[in-house]
Motif scaffolding. Structure first.
Motif, PDB file in Angstrom:
ATOM      1  N   PRO A 222      16.430 150.944  35.535  1.00  0.00           N
ATOM      2  CA  PRO A 222      17.425 150.591  34.550  1.00  0.00           C
ATOM      3  C   PRO A 222      16.773 149.701  33.487  1.00  0.00           C
ATOM      4  O   PRO A 222      15.610 149.281  33.547  1.00  0.00           O
ATOM      5  CB  PRO A 222      18.112 149.577  35.423  1.00  0.00           C
ATOM      6  CG  PRO A 222      18.029 149.984  36.960  1.00  0.00           C
ATOM      7  CD  PRO A 222      16.499 150.466  37.008  1.00  0.00           C
ATOM      8  N   ARG A 227      14.585 155.671  31.332  1.00  0.00           N
ATOM      9  CA  ARG A 227      15.593 156.148  32.324  1.00  0.00           C
ATOM     10  C   ARG A 227      16.218 157.625  31.770  1.00  0.00           C
ATOM     11  O   ARG A 227      16.356 157.983  30.742  1.00  0.00           O
ATOM     12  CB  ARG A 227      16.422 155.094  32.318  1.00  0.00           C
ATOM     13  CG  ARG A 227      17.347 154.821  31.028  1.00  0.00           C
ATOM     14  CD  ARG A 227      18.108 153.592  30.899  1.00  0.00           C
ATOM     15  NE  ARG A 227      18.886 153.511  29.785  1.00  0.00           N
ATOM     16  CZ  ARG A 227      18.474 152.919  28.607  1.00  0.00           C
ATOM     17  NH1 ARG A 227      17.463 152.687  28.702  1.00  0.00           N
ATOM     18  NH2 ARG A 227      19.242 153.162  27.738  1.00  0.00           N
ATOM     19  N   GLY A 305      23.716 147.788  35.480  1.00  0.00           N
ATOM     20  CA  GLY A 305      22.406 148.458  35.018  1.00  0.00           C
ATOM     21  C   GLY A 305      22.158 149.868  35.902  1.00  0.00           C
ATOM     22  O   GLY A 305      21.287 149.733  36.966  1.00  0.00           O
ATOM     23  N   THR A 306      22.745 150.752  35.578  1.00  0.00           N
ATOM     24  CA  THR A 306      22.713 152.077  36.387  1.00  0.00           C
ATOM     25  C   THR A 306      21.580 152.948  36.347  1.00  0.00           C
ATOM     26  O   THR A 306      21.258 153.850  37.047  1.00  0.00           O
ATOM     27  CB  THR A 306      23.829 153.003  36.267  1.00  0.00           C
ATOM     28  OG1 THR A 306      24.053 153.265  34.548  1.00  0.00           O
ATOM     29  CG2 THR A 306      25.417 152.149  36.551  1.00  0.00           C
ATOM     30  N   SER A 307      20.576 152.540  35.259  1.00  0.00           N
ATOM     31  CA  SER A 307      19.544 153.502  34.719  1.00  0.00           C
ATOM     32  C   SER A 307      20.334 154.819  33.909  1.00  0.00           C
ATOM     33  O   SER A 307      19.212 155.849  33.884  1.00  0.00           O
ATOM     34  CB  SER A 307      18.856 153.825  35.941  1.00  0.00           C
ATOM     35  OG  SER A 307      17.463 154.687  35.677  1.00  0.00           O
ATOM     36  N   ASP A 312      23.344 151.300  30.234  1.00  0.00           N
ATOM     37  CA  ASP A 312      22.561 149.967  30.008  1.00  0.00           C
ATOM     38  C   ASP A 312      22.342 149.615  28.509  1.00  0.00           C
ATOM     39  O   ASP A 312      22.247 148.175  28.453  1.00  0.00           O
ATOM     40  CB  ASP A 312      20.814 150.531  30.368  1.00  0.00           C
ATOM     41  CG  ASP A 312      20.780 150.940  31.895  1.00  0.00           C
ATOM     42  OD1 ASP A 312      21.893 150.991  32.515  1.00  0.00           O
ATOM     43  OD2 ASP A 312      19.515 151.190  32.503  1.00  0.00           O
ATOM     44  N   SER A 334      18.752 144.386  37.657  1.00  0.00           N
ATOM     45  CA  SER A 334      19.612 145.444  38.167  1.00  0.00           C
ATOM     46  C   SER A 334      18.883 145.740  39.603  1.00  0.00           C
ATOM     47  O   SER A 334      17.916 146.386  39.416  1.00  0.00           O
ATOM     48  CB  SER A 334      19.674 146.599  37.236  1.00  0.00           C
ATOM     49  OG  SER A 334      20.183 147.681  38.217  1.00  0.00           O
ATOM     50  N   SER A 337      17.745 149.453  40.987  1.00  0.00           N
ATOM     51  CA  SER A 337      16.648 149.925  40.876  1.00  0.00           C
ATOM     52  C   SER A 337      15.806 150.055  42.053  1.00  0.00           C
ATOM     53  O   SER A 337      14.785 150.935  42.278  1.00  0.00           O
ATOM     54  CB  SER A 337      15.550 148.850  39.944  1.00  0.00           C
ATOM     55  OG  SER A 337      15.508 147.698  40.600  1.00  0.00           O
ATOM     56  N   THR A 366      13.969 143.606  38.816  1.00  0.00           N
ATOM     57  CA  THR A 366      14.317 144.987  38.302  1.00  0.00           C
ATOM     58  C   THR A 366      13.023 145.683  38.350  1.00  0.00           C
ATOM     59  O   THR A 366      11.994 145.604  37.533  1.00  0.00           O
ATOM     60  CB  THR A 366      14.835 145.113  36.842  1.00  0.00           C
ATOM     61  OG1 THR A 366      16.184 144.322  36.639  1.00  0.00           O
ATOM     62  CG2 THR A 366      15.312 146.411  36.331  1.00  0.00           C
TER      63      THR A 366
END
Length: 414
Positions: A222, A227, A305-307, A312, A334, A337, A366
Motif C-alpha cells: 500500500p 503497487r 490502503g488496499t495497494s 491509495d 495499512s 500490507s 505499513t
C-alpha cells in the motif's frame, strides 16, 4: 430522549493470515510479518493471481464441534471461531439473564462462495437431487451471524451488513449504535470472509483489481509507487461491544471506547472510488463529528490502503482534505500490507488492530514501503512499528458499490 450509553470494547477474537488468536496476530503485525504466501486453495496455474493471504492449516474442529462445523461454510466457521475467542477474552457468559440483551451483527461481502461453487457443480454434474439441503443455509451471508447466535445463545438483534469491503466496519458501527440507543447491552460484532475459490478468484481477476505479483513477501505494498493491486485474503475478526454500564457491572477489562461512526455513499461507480475520495471524506468527517472529536485529536488512522492505484491516491487526498494541516502529523498505516485484503472481514480485523494500538501505544507498520509515490506523501509508518501514545484513532473501510465507513475509537477514561 434518555442520555446515550457509552460503548466500550471488552473482547477480541480473530482467525486471520497472521494468526489464530489475537495475541499471536498482534505480535506478528508489530513485527511486520507478512501473512501472504503462494496461492494454494485453487490451482494458481489457471489464474493471473499467484499469491494470497490464506489460513493454510485452519481446522474448524479446533474451535467447535466437528459435526456442527460440517454444516457451515468456511466463512461461517471463521466467525464462530472468532466469536468464541472474543467471548472468552471478555470473560462473558451468555445466560438467561443477558441473552435477550445480547445481539449479533456480523458482516460478509460475498458469503459462502465455496458452498455455492461446490453445490453448483453437483447440480451440473449429478442433477437437482444431489444438491445439499444445507446449500442455502450454508451460502447466505447472514449465516455467520445466525450461527454465532445459535452457538452462543445470544437472542438480541441479529443482523448482517453486506457492503462489500465495508461490511465489517458497517457491522461494528451499527452495533455501536444499537447499544448507544439502548436496544442491547452487548453486541458480538465484526466481519468474516472466505473468498479464495475458483469463481471468486476468476471474478476479481477479470475486474483487474488483484495484484499479479508472484512474490508473496512483497506483493501487498500500500501507498508504494510500485503497487499494482490488492492481495486477496481470508479470515474473520470479532469484537465484543458493551455498554459502559454493563462492562462496569461485570468488572470487565476495557480495551478502548468506541465513540464515532460515519457511513456514506459515493453515488459514483460500481468499483472505482469517487474522485479525490469524496465519499470517504464525508465518512471520516461524520465519524469525527459523531465522536465529538477534532481532527487534531486523532493520532492514528488505520487506512483502507488496499495497494491499488486509485484507492491509495484518493484516500490520501481525502485524509488531507479532512485533516488539513494536521494531516502531516497524522500517523497512517495499512495493515493490509501484512494480512492482505480480507474483503468483508477487513474492517473487523482493522478495528481490532486499531483498538490494540490504542491500548498498547504502538502502531503497526505499513510493510513493503520502498518507493515513495508523489501522490501518496503522508507518514505511512513505513516498515517498522511506531511507539506513541494514542488518544484517539480512526479506521477506514471503502467498498465496491461506493460504500464508505469509518469508526472512531479513543482511550477509555472514566
Amino acid at each position: 430522549m434518555s442520555e446515550q450509553e457509552r460503548v466500550v470494547v471488552t473482547g477480541l477474537g480473530t482467525v486471520n493470515p497472521l494468526g489464530y488468536d489475537t495475541e499471536t496476530t498482534w505480535e506478528q503485525a508489530l513485527a511486520g510479518t507478512s501473512g501472504v504466501g503462494e496461492l494454494t486453495r485453487v490451482n494458481k496455474d489457471e489464474f493471473p493471481m499467484k499469491v494470497a493471504a490464506e489460513l493454510k492449516d485452519f481446522n474448524a474442529g479446533d474451535f467447535m464441534d466437528k459435526k456442527e462445523a460440517r454444516k457451515m461454510d468456511r466463512f461461517t466457521q471463521f466467525a464462530v471461531a472468532s466469536a468464541f475467542m472474543a467471548l472468552k477474552d471478555a470473560d462473558l457468559e451468555i445466560n438467561d439473564d443477558n441473552a435477550e440483551r445480547t445481539g449479533v451483527w456480523i458482516g460478509s461481502g460475498i458469503g459462502g462462495m465455496e458452498t455455492y461453487e461446490q453445490q453448483f457443480r453437483n447440480f451440473l454434474d449429478k442433477g437437482a437431487r444431489r444438491v445439499s439441503p444445507f446449500f442455502v443455509p450454508m451460502m447466505i451471508p447472514d449465516m455467520a451471524s445466525g450461527q454465532v447466535s445459535i452457538a452462543t445463545g445470544a437472542k438480541g438483534i441479529n443482523s448482517c451488513s453486506v457492503t462489500a469491503c465495508a461490511s465489517g466496519t458497517n457491522s461494528i458501527g451499527d452495533s455501536f449504535k444499537v447499544i448507544q440507543r439502548g436496544d442491547a447491552d452487548i453486541m458480538i460484532t465484526g466481519g468474516t470472509e472466505a473468498p479464495i475459490t475458483n469463481i471468486a478468484v476468476a471474478g476479481f481477476s477479470a475486474a483487474k483489481a488483484i495484484t499479479t505479483s508472484e512474490d508473496p513477501a512483497t506483493a501487498s505494498r500500500p501507498f508504494d509507487a510500485n503497487r499494482n493491486g490488492f492481495v486477496m485474503g481470508e479470515g474473520g475478526a470479532i469484537l465484543i461491544l458493551e455498554s459502559l454500564t454493563s462492562a462496569k457491572r461485570r468488572g470487565a477489562h476495557i480495551y478502548a471506547e468506541i465513540v464515532g461512526y460515519g457511513a456514506t455513499g459515493d453515488a459514483y461507480h460500481i468499483t472505482a472510488p469517487a474522485p479525490e475520495g469524496e465519499g470517504g471524506q464525508r465518512s471520516m468527517q461524520q465519524a469525527l463529528e459523531d465522536g465529538g472529536l477534532a481532527p487534531e485529536d486523532i493520532t492514528y488512522m488505520n487506512a483502507h490502503g488496499t495497494s491499488t492505484e486509485y484507492n491509495d491516491k484518493y484516500e490520501t487526498m481525502a485524509l488531507k482534505k479532512v485533516f488539513g494541516s494536521h494531516a502531516s502529523e497524522l500517523l497512517v498505516s495499512s495493515t493490509k500490507s501484512m494480512t492482505g485484503h480480507l474483503l468483508g472481514a477487513a474492517g473487523a480485523i482493522e478495528a481490532l488492530f486499531t483498538v490494540k494500538a490504542i491500548e498498547d501505544g504502538v502502531i503497526p507498520p505499513t510493510i513493503n514501503y520502498e518507493t515513495p509515490d508523489p501522490d501518496c506523501d503522508l507518514d505511512y509508518v513505513p516498515n517498522e512499528k511506531r511507539e506513541v501514545s494514542i488518544n484517539a484513532a480512526l479506521s477506514n473501510s471503502l467498498g465496491f458499490g461506493g460504500h464508505n465507513a469509518t469508526l472512531a475509537f479513543k482511550q477509555f477514561v472514566e
